[in-house]
Design a protein around this motif. Sequence first.
Motif, PDB file in Angstrom:
ATOM      1  N   MET A   1       1.763  80.008  42.226  1.00  0.00           N
ATOM      2  CA  MET A   1       1.348  79.261  43.407  1.00  0.00           C
ATOM      3  C   MET A   1       1.227  80.197  44.608  1.00  0.00           C
ATOM      4  O   MET A   1       2.109  81.010  44.845  1.00  0.00           O
ATOM      5  N   LEU A 188       7.899  71.845  44.922  1.00  0.00           N
ATOM      6  CA  LEU A 188       6.935  72.365  43.951  1.00  0.00           C
ATOM      7  C   LEU A 188       5.644  71.548  43.979  1.00  0.00           C
ATOM      8  O   LEU A 188       4.537  72.099  44.016  1.00  0.00           O
ATOM      9  N   ASP A 192       1.370  72.440  45.010  1.00  0.00           N
ATOM     10  CA  ASP A 192       0.724  72.686  43.721  1.00  0.00           C
ATOM     11  C   ASP A 192      -0.712  72.172  43.777  1.00  0.00           C
ATOM     12  O   ASP A 192      -0.946  70.985  44.047  1.00  0.00           O
ATOM     13  N   TYR A 285       6.108  70.838  35.062  1.00  0.00           N
ATOM     14  CA  TYR A 285       7.174  71.844  35.116  1.00  0.00           C
ATOM     15  C   TYR A 285       8.088  71.673  33.896  1.00  0.00           C
ATOM     16  O   TYR A 285       9.246  71.250  34.022  1.00  0.00           O
TER      17      TYR A 285
END
Length: 306
Positions: A1, A188, A192, A285
């Motif tokens: 990322m 996260l 993303d 994930y």
Amino acid sequence: MKKQHVAVIGATGQVGTPLTRGLLSLGHDATIITRKPQKDAKLMAFEQQGALISVCVDMHDVDTMTEILQGVDTLVASVPGSKTIIEQSEPVWLEAAVKAGVKRFVPSEFGCHTQALEMGDGEVFDNKKRFHDLLMSSGIGWTLFYNGGIFDYFLPNLRFFRKITTFGDLELPIYTHDIEDIGYLAALAVTDERTLNKCVQVDYNALSQHDMLDQLKRNWPDHSFEYEHFSSEYITTMKESAGDEVTAKKGSETDKERWGINYAIYVIGKLAAFNEQTLRTSELYPDYVCKRPEEVLNDAKFVFED
């Protein structure tokens, strides 16, 4: 990322604290927008980790918010989804984000899967769905983050009620996770590229209330628990008849809003949902290891501390 610049409103709150900590640990730039003229311990800690603290006494001032949001990639509203926030504050923040060229807006969700609910299923969700219409017609990108339940409120314990309290259908799957995991996964997800214009559902842990109670009894066989159950019929009635008082020991929702939330979770089973526009964190994930309900229900401090 790739590294991003994320602005957070509500960075010292329940979800906002681990979310902001997660953003900083992942190497992103973070701007914390706060009304507080004086920095508390959390804000000072975030500043020491590299966050920029931006004081905005009037968060309903579009021009001031627009100026603060210059150069920001994503704006996250990690604040409780009260009627005032949804109807009065978020439209202002959205307008400012669009004017500032922010690429993504993450509204106050962090709970039930609002997009899977119908109008009329609960007052809180009706308000959110109306804001979603505004958000999705604004032209800005978005991510709706649904963490389901938080251990503190969904795993059976004696901290908020004097009895072990259950609701509605005991066999419905309850997706519930530790707040630290929720915050990091949110950090996260909101940075993303795969989650742009998508819903994200946290889905590592799923237990029915029946399963939770079985584990509680196995872990504490010598403790004589008292139980109280609110039936689906009672919840449905209260969703329609409760008033605007705030009587719950924990939380800021009105009684009407709270029973609407209970209806969505325990009667129609929409704490989590997996429709076509929803991505699962377990697939996004797959290597992430989160805390399990089993270990928490074996912790005396969690179960019994008042």
